[in-house]
Design an enzyme around this catalytic site. Sequence first.
Site, short mmCIF file in Angstrom:
data_model
loop_
_atom_site.label_atom_id
_atom_site.label_comp_id
_atom_site.label_asym_id
_atom_site.label_seq_id
_atom_site.Cartn_x
_atom_site.Cartn_y
_atom_site.Cartn_z
N SER A 433 0.82 -1.20 0.00
CA SER A 433 0.00 0.00 0.00
C SER A 433 0.85 1.26 0.00
O SER A 433 1.97 1.27 0.53
CB SER A 433 -0.93 0.01 1.22
N HIS A 694 5.56 2.36 11.11
CA HIS A 694 4.61 2.80 12.13
C HIS A 694 5.07 4.08 12.82
O HIS A 694 4.38 4.60 13.68
CB HIS A 694 4.41 1.70 13.18
#
Length: 762
Positions: A433, A694
Amino acid sequence: MAVTHSLGFPRIGARRELKQALEAYWTGKIGLSDLTEIGRQLRERHWTLQRRAGIDLVPVGDFAYYDQMLNMTVLLGAVPERFGIGHEPPGLDRYFELARGNQDQPAMEMTKWFDTNYHYIVPEFRRDTVFHLGAEWLFEEVGEAKALGLNVKPVLIGPLTYLFLGKAKDEGFDRLELLPRLLPVYAQILGRLEEQGVAWVQMDEPALVLDLPADWLAGYREAYRTLASGPKILLATYFESAADRAELMKTLPVSGLHIDAVAAPEQVSDFLDGYPSDKILSLGLIDGRNVWRTDLGRALALAETARAALGERLWIAPSCSLLHVPLDLEAESELDPEIKSWLAFAVQKLEELAILDKGLRLGVEAVRSELETQARALRERATSPKIHNPAVAARLEKLTEADFRRYSPFPERIPLQRERLRLPLFPTTTIGSFPQTPDIRKARADYRKGERSEAQYREIMRKAIREAVRKQEALGLDLLVHGEAERNDMVEYFAEQLEGFAVTRQGWVQSYGSRCVKPPIIVGDVSRPKPMTVEWIAYAQRQTRKPVKGMLTGPVTMLQWSFVRDDQPRAVTAFQIALAIRDEVGDLEQAGVAAIQIDEPAIREGLPLKRRDWDDYLDWAVKAFRLASSGVGDDTQIHTHMCYSEFGDILPAITDMDADVITIETSRSGMDLLAAFREFRYPNDIGPGVYDIHSPRVPNKEEMLRLLQKACEAISPERLWVNPDCGLKTRGWPEVEQALANMVEAAKMLRQRWVIEGRRRS
């Protein structure tokens, strides 16, 4: 009269208010006072909701701006020294640095909370770790709740579970050695709570359901003898049976025990047998992990049995924190009414608990109508045509061993794949993604609301794909992806197109920090009516001469990250999903796609908590992946991706999956996870993540190069891929482009060094 209580409640808000506030704060759109006020409002709203639902003891301390385990690290003063915080209580900005990293330090590691999809921040321990009372947040929240007139029950992660789930950063060091240093701080916390007038404290010790070593079990006696004075302690276990620890738990100097009577109803008799007269027993009777209505008749009968033995010493509760389910089913105005009648979210689970409480207090006749309504819904679900599809069952029955294996072994396949793909040494790729920009999200929302035509929506998605391909070519990536602009979520996107799934609109659940997911619900037999991704992948491939990976979500992850039907074995459901994915893989191959990634980030997460159950799970989980992936030719390359996990215990199973390339998250551990792959001599290609997606931190190329050089010590260079830790959906384009540019440059530098080294050796 039984006491009702809750072990924890969803904290994100009915409309994900916490997520929105966090992201607004991180981007500078709101200030710290705005963020903390939103947090206070959410706590008050959720406490009040629970009290109105009839909860006698309301949990406090289950709220966190990022993670409850990280809250414990801060409360215990166990912040890693590398962040330079010292003994000063960290403010929220420094708290977020621990979870997200800063320019100088990578974030603390993150992994899954037992077998759930919730991520916790892993404590870091060294031989010289010193504990001290840290932030005041818990005591402030207790004060808030008591000011509202609530009867509170603070929630703490117990000392043994806290240590066991942490990670030793010094070699040859046993985390259990820290227990004597840790316990005085726990005692200090309990003393402070007692001063605030707290009568009960919930001490979560779910590690007790694991196969703990003997010295850790002995540590429970030491710990709770030390903590025996002060508020009464309710020691809570959940997610599995603690029956093999029943005798130990019954002798601990605590005032009560909580056990999960949903995951393991059979353990209730083990605890009732000889249960101490000075302890209460709390039964978790409402499923805190899944969304199906409770069989209230059965739950009430079990509670009546326990009350006959315990009298007023019986408490009732959900099985675990309701953090793991959506907040309120009433928000689902678009859900099929029949399916909706089978479900219960957090608010409805409290209502179910209230029915059980009423039945215990006033007798079965007082809740007869509620029991009959619930029983009717359960019967209607069992016989609904939405559940059973004979064609799916027939297809499963026809499977043979040949359906579960590739045509040739990996050593024979890989030369054909390299010839077809023609990639350099240390090939670069991403996990799938790319950033979901505001324009992409708005286009999807407008299309759902009917404010854009299908043709308009498709052109916006094609434009995003063209842009993603252009950027990847400019960066110099080798194996491209289409970017997944059209996908709302890696599981929900497929669930919306598969028969047998239902999706919600507001069924959000926290995964970590501000990251929320909307797990679909597997209501019946699964099948694929038509191709789901081929159009988008084929379009991306037409934009470039470089190969483009097909991107799919694997059957075990689809299972694990959904609310699973509870009326048939999980293995059967996994095989149904695998057949649907297999059909998609075949269509991608027919469209000329040379590399297909079938993500299985949840395969380690799904491992049962008891080792005795591992072999059975791994057998069907591996077979499900192989069923999904094995229908392709030898020159089609199958990739898979796995998230934060300790892989050492399951490396034989990962090898049996027989993926040509596996990508894993390793950057937060500094490539330490690769040691297990080296020792096992993992035979296939592998791509250890070289930077943590993250975190907003962008590492430089030298840092990535150091990680890659460390990876070369564990993995043969000809089998090593270069990629980020995970998908880039949640990041912004500027940081993504900079990070990927550094990654590509690091790979080029490594190729040059390897060529030079090869010449020296020759």
